[in-house]
Motif scaffolding. Structure first.
Motif, PDB file in Angstrom:
ATOM      1  N   PRO A 103      -4.490  11.069   3.594  1.00 17.84           N
ATOM      2  CA  PRO A 103      -4.749  10.664   2.405  1.00 17.84           C
ATOM      3  C   PRO A 103      -6.660  10.573   2.622  1.00 17.84           C
ATOM      4  N   GLY A 104      -7.026  10.633   1.384  1.00 18.63           N
ATOM      5  CA  GLY A 104      -8.555  10.105   1.509  1.00 18.63           C
ATOM      6  C   GLY A 104      -8.535   8.591   1.045  1.00 18.63           C
ATOM      7  N   VAL A 130       1.448   9.111   8.907  1.00 17.37           N
ATOM      8  CA  VAL A 130       0.269   8.938   8.217  1.00 17.37           C
ATOM      9  C   VAL A 130      -1.076   8.965   8.687  1.00 17.37           C
ATOM     10  N   ALA A 131      -1.877  10.188   8.722  1.00 18.51           N
ATOM     11  CA  ALA A 131      -3.182  10.107   9.520  1.00 18.51           C
ATOM     12  C   ALA A 131      -4.188   9.912   8.334  1.00 18.51           C
ATOM     13  N   THR A 154      -5.862   0.099  -1.539  1.00 19.86           N
ATOM     14  CA  THR A 154      -4.743  -0.765  -0.908  1.00 19.86           C
ATOM     15  C   THR A 154      -5.231  -1.829  -0.092  1.00 19.86           C
ATOM     16  N   GLY A 155      -4.317  -2.565   0.650  1.00 17.50           N
ATOM     17  CA  GLY A 155      -5.053  -3.612   1.407  1.00 17.50           C
ATOM     18  C   GLY A 155      -5.758  -3.268   2.574  1.00 17.50           C
ATOM     19  N   ALA A 205       7.578  -4.337   8.840  1.00 16.70           N
ATOM     20  CA  ALA A 205       6.110  -4.703   8.848  1.00 16.70           C
ATOM     21  C   ALA A 205       6.306  -6.344   9.265  1.00 16.70           C
ATOM     22  N   TYR A 232     -11.458   3.846  14.472  1.00 18.23           N
ATOM     23  CA  TYR A 232     -10.284   4.410  13.404  1.00 18.23           C
ATOM     24  C   TYR A 232     -10.298   6.010  13.422  1.00 18.23           C
ATOM     25  N   ASP A 272       6.186  -7.482  14.443  1.00 20.90           N
ATOM     26  CA  ASP A 272       4.761  -6.948  14.584  1.00 20.90           C
ATOM     27  C   ASP A 272       5.021  -5.924  15.596  1.00 20.90           C
ATOM     28  N   GLN A 299      -8.963  -1.672   2.408  1.00 16.76           N
ATOM     29  CA  GLN A 299     -10.133  -2.108   2.678  1.00 16.76           C
ATOM     30  C   GLN A 299     -10.626  -3.391   3.026  1.00 16.76           C
ATOM     31  N   ASN A 316       3.532   4.914   9.295  1.00 17.82           N
ATOM     32  CA  ASN A 316       2.570   4.736   8.447  1.00 17.82           C
ATOM     33  C   ASN A 316       1.666   3.260   8.856  1.00 17.82           C
ATOM     34  N   LYS A 323      -7.110   8.630  14.088  1.00 21.88           N
ATOM     35  CA  LYS A 323      -6.475   9.559  13.180  1.00 21.88           C
ATOM     36  C   LYS A 323      -6.579  10.897  13.542  1.00 21.88           C
ATOM     37  N   GLY A 352       2.720   2.600   2.033  1.00 22.89           N
ATOM     38  CA  GLY A 352       4.010   2.309   2.760  1.00 22.89           C
ATOM     39  C   GLY A 352       4.976   1.922   1.733  1.00 22.89           C
ATOM     40  N   LEU A 376       2.837  -4.517  17.284  1.00 19.62           N
ATOM     41  CA  LEU A 376       2.109  -4.767  18.569  1.00 19.62           C
ATOM     42  C   LEU A 376       2.498  -5.814  19.629  1.00 19.62           C
ATOM     43  N   GLY A 414       0.902  -1.170  -0.082  1.00 19.62           N
ATOM     44  CA  GLY A 414       0.215   0.057  -0.087  1.00 19.62           C
ATOM     45  C   GLY A 414       0.875   1.252   0.113  1.00 19.62           C
ATOM     46  N   SER A 454       5.298  -8.803   7.071  1.00 17.94           N
ATOM     47  CA  SER A 454       5.368  -9.641   5.975  1.00 17.94           C
ATOM     48  C   SER A 454       6.724  -9.786   5.456  1.00 17.94           C
TER      49      SER A 454
HETATM   50  N1  LIG Z   1      -5.973   3.243   2.194  1.00 19.08           N
HETATM   51  C1  LIG Z   1      -6.739   4.457   2.514  1.00 19.08           C
HETATM   52  O1  LIG Z   1      -7.800   4.751   1.938  1.00 19.08           O
HETATM   53  C2  LIG Z   1      -6.146   5.152   3.491  1.00 19.08           C
HETATM   54  C3  LIG Z   1      -6.741   6.385   3.615  1.00 19.08           C
HETATM   55  C4  LIG Z   1      -6.154   7.192   4.726  1.00 19.08           C
HETATM   56  C5  LIG Z   1      -5.097   6.773   5.612  1.00 19.08           C
HETATM   57  N2  LIG Z   1      -4.780   5.573   5.499  1.00 19.08           N
HETATM   58  C6  LIG Z   1      -3.694   5.047   6.310  1.00 19.08           C
HETATM   59  O2  LIG Z   1      -2.412   4.789   5.644  1.00 19.08           O
HETATM   60  C7  LIG Z   1      -1.660   3.879   6.091  1.00 19.08           C
HETATM   61  C8  LIG Z   1      -1.380   2.758   5.355  1.00 19.08           C
HETATM   62  O3  LIG Z   1      -2.365   1.880   4.937  1.00 19.08           O
HETATM   63  P1  LIG Z   1      -2.486   1.417   3.725  1.00 19.08           P
HETATM   64  O4  LIG Z   1      -3.581   1.968   2.984  1.00 19.08           O
HETATM   65  O5  LIG Z   1      -1.329   1.185   2.686  1.00 19.08           O
HETATM   66  O6  LIG Z   1      -3.179  -0.041   4.048  1.00 19.08           O
HETATM   67  P2  LIG Z   1      -2.389  -1.503   4.023  1.00 19.08           P
HETATM   68  O7  LIG Z   1      -2.051  -1.635   2.420  1.00 19.08           O
HETATM   69  O8  LIG Z   1      -3.176  -2.392   4.673  1.00 19.08           O
HETATM   70  O9  LIG Z   1      -0.987  -1.221   4.632  1.00 19.08           O
HETATM   71  C9  LIG Z   1      -0.956  -1.274   6.024  1.00 19.08           C
HETATM   72  C10 LIG Z   1       0.571  -1.644   6.326  1.00 19.08           C
HETATM   73  O10 LIG Z   1       0.648  -1.575   7.828  1.00 19.08           O
HETATM   74  C11 LIG Z   1       1.427  -2.868   7.975  1.00 19.08           C
HETATM   75  N3  LIG Z   1       0.988  -3.450   9.656  1.00 19.08           N
HETATM   76  C12 LIG Z   1      -0.309  -3.822   9.741  1.00 19.08           C
HETATM   77  N4  LIG Z   1      -0.254  -4.244  11.068  1.00 19.08           N
HETATM   78  C13 LIG Z   1       0.881  -4.070  11.486  1.00 19.08           C
HETATM   79  C14 LIG Z   1       1.563  -4.583  12.728  1.00 19.08           C
HETATM   80  N5  LIG Z   1       0.891  -5.122  13.686  1.00 19.08           N
HETATM   81  N6  LIG Z   1       2.837  -4.394  12.621  1.00 19.08           N
HETATM   82  C15 LIG Z   1       3.733  -4.006  11.668  1.00 19.08           C
HETATM   83  N7  LIG Z   1       3.130  -3.370  10.555  1.00 19.08           N
HETATM   84  C16 LIG Z   1       1.667  -3.567  10.309  1.00 19.08           C
HETATM   85  C17 LIG Z   1       1.048  -3.744   7.140  1.00 19.08           C
HETATM   86  O11 LIG Z   1       2.038  -4.814   6.882  1.00 19.08           O
HETATM   87  P3  LIG Z   1       1.956  -6.243   7.249  1.00 19.08           P
HETATM   88  O12 LIG Z   1       0.540  -6.666   7.247  1.00 19.08           O
HETATM   89  O13 LIG Z   1       3.135  -6.900   6.587  1.00 19.08           O
HETATM   90  O14 LIG Z   1       2.381  -6.240   8.761  1.00 19.08           O
HETATM   91  C18 LIG Z   1       1.258  -2.930   5.862  1.00 19.08           C
HETATM   92  O15 LIG Z   1       2.504  -2.986   5.340  1.00 19.08           O
HETATM   93  C19 LIG Z   1      -2.400   3.403   7.393  1.00 19.08           C
HETATM   94  O16 LIG Z   1      -2.051   4.263   8.772  1.00 19.08           O
HETATM   95  C20 LIG Z   1      -3.974   3.752   7.131  1.00 19.08           C
HETATM   96  O17 LIG Z   1      -4.769   4.291   8.247  1.00 19.08           O
HETATM   97  C21 LIG Z   1      -5.171   4.875   4.318  1.00 19.08           C
END
Ligand SMILES: NC(=O)c1ccc[n+]([C@@H]2O[C@H](COP(=O)([O-])OP(=O)(O)OC[C@H]3O[C@@H](n4cnc5c(N)ncnc54)[C@H](OP(=O)(O)O)[C@@H]3O)[C@@H](O)[C@H]2O)c1
Length: 275
Positions: free
Chosen positions: A194-195, A148-149, A199-200, A45, A164, A72, A202, A99, A168, A27, A74, A25, A47
């Motif tokens: 971002p809006g 990343v908010a 990515t992953g 991350a 959520y 992780d 959803q 992020n 943010k 990141g 967490l 996504g 993975s």
């Molecule tokens: N997509 C949107 O519409 C959107 C909009 C506004 C803001 N955002 C924000 O953008 C940021 C990135 O999200 P994304 O959209 O790129 O989603 P994503 O594709 O699901 O990516 C999330 C990332 O966080 C990692 N992650 C999740 N849990 C984790 C953990 N416990 N420890 C370490 N890493 C962890 C995941 O990697 P692993 O699963 O490999 O750990 C993945 O690399 C987030 O903060 C999200 O809230 C997204």
């Protein structure tokens, strides 16, 4: 600040950009943009395979390859582990990108409590702990922090994604306050908001094909990452990528909160995955 004994500060350690949630996504695209601009990277991350594949993709001949930390955020002691790994590698962050994060769709009363607490733990606690832990090194380098908010940060609340949206809003508030506190030390703090970005996110949040905004392509993750990088380098406090998102954020303060809450509630109901 006992746990923050100036990680890497004054040791002549090589400077790196640390990116959490770099396996996919936004990141992963942030990592691509930072690499293209010549930054040495630490990618974090859970993975491992995805991180390794990204690290080989963005490695630049003649430069140090990205350091991959599979963990992780967490897990207890995760941030201590990151600090130890950076020390061992002889690197020190001058830029930190918080992020990693996830959302959960559904009424708070019916979502799993442990999952909602994990969301708060990752979206808030891990970002704050990473920031405080590496702040001495970032200050020593007169560096930068990118949190990343989300556009969700600007809403009065997010019925249907309550924890959520609140997480943010916290991150935006924390970033703005820190940006002011750290200004005299030459450190900039930016919130990337971002809006909707496909990515992953959803699938993890439980979005269905739905109606509403999920029908639209949204902003591409690479455009979000590029806007984030440019805004960070320019020292902007708030970065809202995309015209529609910018307009929404500008208009929000003029709308009654009760109306905004009804609109968000309807939008989230349309996104629920059919059972
Ligand atoms: N997509 C949107 O519409 C959107 C909009 C506004 C803001 N955002 C924000 O953008 C940021 C990135 O999200 P994304 O959209 O790129 O989603 P994503 O594709 O699901 O990516 C999330 C990332 O966080 C990692 N992650 C999740 N849990 C984790 C953990 N416990 N420890 C370490 N890493 C962890 C995941 O990697 P692993 O699963 O490999 O750990 C993945 O690399 C987030 O903060 C999200 O809230 C997204």
């Amino acid at each position: 600040m006992s746990g923050a004994i100036a990680e890497g500060e004054g040791t002549g350690a090589r400077r790196v950009t640390v990116i959490t949630g770099a396996s996919g996504g936004i990141g992963a695209d942030l990592a691509r943009v930072f690499a293209r601009q010549g930054h040495d990277l630490v990618l974090i991350a859970r993975s491992g395979a995805a991180l390794e594949s990204l690290a080989s993709e963005i490695a630049v001949p003649g430069r140090s390859p990205p350091l991959v930390l599979v963990l992780d955020l967490l897990a207890p002691g995760a941030i201590d582990q990151i600090a130890a790994a950076l020390r061992t590698a002889g690197v020190s962050p001058d830029i930190l990108v918080n992020n990693a994060g996830f959302g959960l769709l559904g009424p708070a009363a019916s979502l799993d409590t442990a999952e909602q607490l994990a969301l708060i733990d990752l979206n808030i606690r891990a970002a704050v702990e990473m920031t405080l832990r590496f702040l001495p090194a970032i200050c020593a380098a007169r560096g930068k922090i990118l949190n990343v908010a989300s556009v969700a940060s600007y809403f009065p609340g997010g019925p249907g994604m309550a924890a959520y949206y609140a997480s943010k809003s916290f991150l935006l508030s924390f970033s703005l306050a820190l940006s002011q506190e750290l200004r005299p030390q030459g450190v900039t703090v930016s919130a990337l908001c971002p809006g909707y970005t496909k990515t992953g996110f959803q699938a993890r949040a439980g979005f269905g094909p739905g109606l509403g905004l999920t029908r639209f392509p949204g902003t591409a993750a690479i455009s979000v990452a590029e806007a984030g990088y440019t805004g960070l380098m320019a020292g902007k406090q708030e970065i809202v990528p995309g015209f529609f998102n910018k307009v929404s954020v500008l208009l929000l303060p003029f709308l009654p909160k009760s109306v905004v809450l009804i609109i968000i509630s309807r939008l989230q109901q349309n996104r629920v995955r059919p059972r």
